[in-house]
Design an enzyme around this catalytic site. Structure first.
Site, PDB file in Angstrom:
ATOM      1  N   SER A   1       0.784  -1.233   0.000  1.00 24.15           N
ATOM      2  CA  SER A   1       0.000   0.000   0.000  1.00 24.15           C
ATOM      3  C   SER A   1       0.818   1.287   0.000  1.00 24.15           C
ATOM      4  CB  SER A   1      -0.962   0.018   1.201  1.00 24.15           C
ATOM      5  OG  SER A   1      -0.257   0.040   2.422  1.00 24.15           O
TER       6      SER A   1
ATOM      7  N   LYS B   1      -6.313   4.528   8.143  1.00 23.26           N
ATOM      8  CA  LYS B   1      -5.116   5.216   7.670  1.00 23.26           C
ATOM      9  C   LYS B   1      -5.296   6.732   7.660  1.00 23.26           C
ATOM     10  CE  LYS B   1      -3.315   1.313   5.047  1.00 23.26           C
ATOM     11  NZ  LYS B   1      -3.037   0.696   3.740  1.00 23.26           N
TER      12      LYS B   1
END
Length: 267
Positions: free
Chosen positions: A161, A210
């Site tokens: 990611s 996140k």
């Protein structure tokens, strides 16, 4: 004088009480039995333009690397380990928290894989992500990989990611905004997204967590895969601007627009 029989309701009450004991014991056992879930929370953020664990995250050879200002922060999530025993009370308490996500265990830790195999898979995904980031960045800058070498190091953080932020970090190190300035415009920018060698940005897991990690660590802007705008918006802290991106070109144009005060799309 014969003893009278207890009333029927009394017999029923005793019978229900006797039956309730094993049921209650079963419920108590179930409440504290391990469940097939993993609990995730906001994790670390790392500035890919700086150092991590005493080493530069991005090292360039074969070309001069720029001195940069601002930050490009990749973000992560932290999940309970593969052997953690998650019980019903923990699931119930974390289910409605915005800074926790309850996930199926097998979605994080593939069944039939040992801890070592899972770790090796994450490391391999990170390696592939780094290779794709280098190729995407050099392709965007029209530079040959035979002339410019880039190495990436992010310690023990695994997974794919960070690809988008690696790519932008390489571009900033080599070319900045293409006009003599920093790609960040001196800001703290965070973001997430996988990257393909052709520059396509893909979705990732844990976006809602996140964005919280990014806001906690001082980011004012978060680059998010366009398809995950709604998910990111649901968890974003106040004051964090979400900018949707689909590819590297769009991400670079968005950062240039932010630095110059131009129009930039938002989620």
């Amino acid at each position: 004088m014969p003893l009278s029989s207890p009333p029927a309701w009394s017999r029923r009450t005793r019978a229900l009480a006797v039956c309730a004991v094993p049921v209650l014991a079963l419920l108590v056992t179930a409440a504290f039995a391990p469940l097939p879930f993993t609990i995730a929370r906001p994790g670390w953020t790392v500035d890919v333009l700086g150092d991590h664990q005493g080493k530069p995250v991005i090292t360039v050879s074969g070309a001069e690397a720029r001195r940069t200002s601002g930050q490009l922060r990749m973000v992560s999530i932290i999940a309970t380990g593969p052997d953690a025993e998650i019980t019903l009370p923990e699931v119930a308490s974390d289910w409605f928290r915005t800074d926790r996500t309850v996930m199926p265990h097998d979605s994080v830790f593939p069944p039939g894989k040992s801890d070592k195999e899972t770790e090796e898979r994450n490391v391999e995904e990170m390696r592939k992500s780094q290779d794709s980031a280098v190729r995407a960045a050099l392709r965007h800058l029209h530079r040959s990989p035979s002339g410019v070498k880039v190495s990436l190091s992010l310690g023990d953080i695994g997974g794919p990611s960070a690809g988008l932020m690696f790519t932008l970090g390489i571009i900033d190190k080599l070319d900045g905004d293409g006009r003599g300035g920093d790609l960040t415009g001196g800001r703290t920018i965070a973001g997430t997204g996988t990257i393909d060698p052709d520059g396509t940005v893909g979705p990732v897991g844990g976006v809602g967590l996140k964005v919280q990690a990014a806001g906690r660590d001082g980011a004012g802007v978060f680059l998010v895969p366009k398809a995950q705008c709604a998910e990111a918006s649901a968890g974003a802290p106040s004051g964090l601007r979400l900018v949707p991106v689909s590819d590297v070109k769009g991400a670079v144009e968005a950062l240039r627009g932010l630095a110059s005060g131009g129009r930039v799309p938002s989620c």
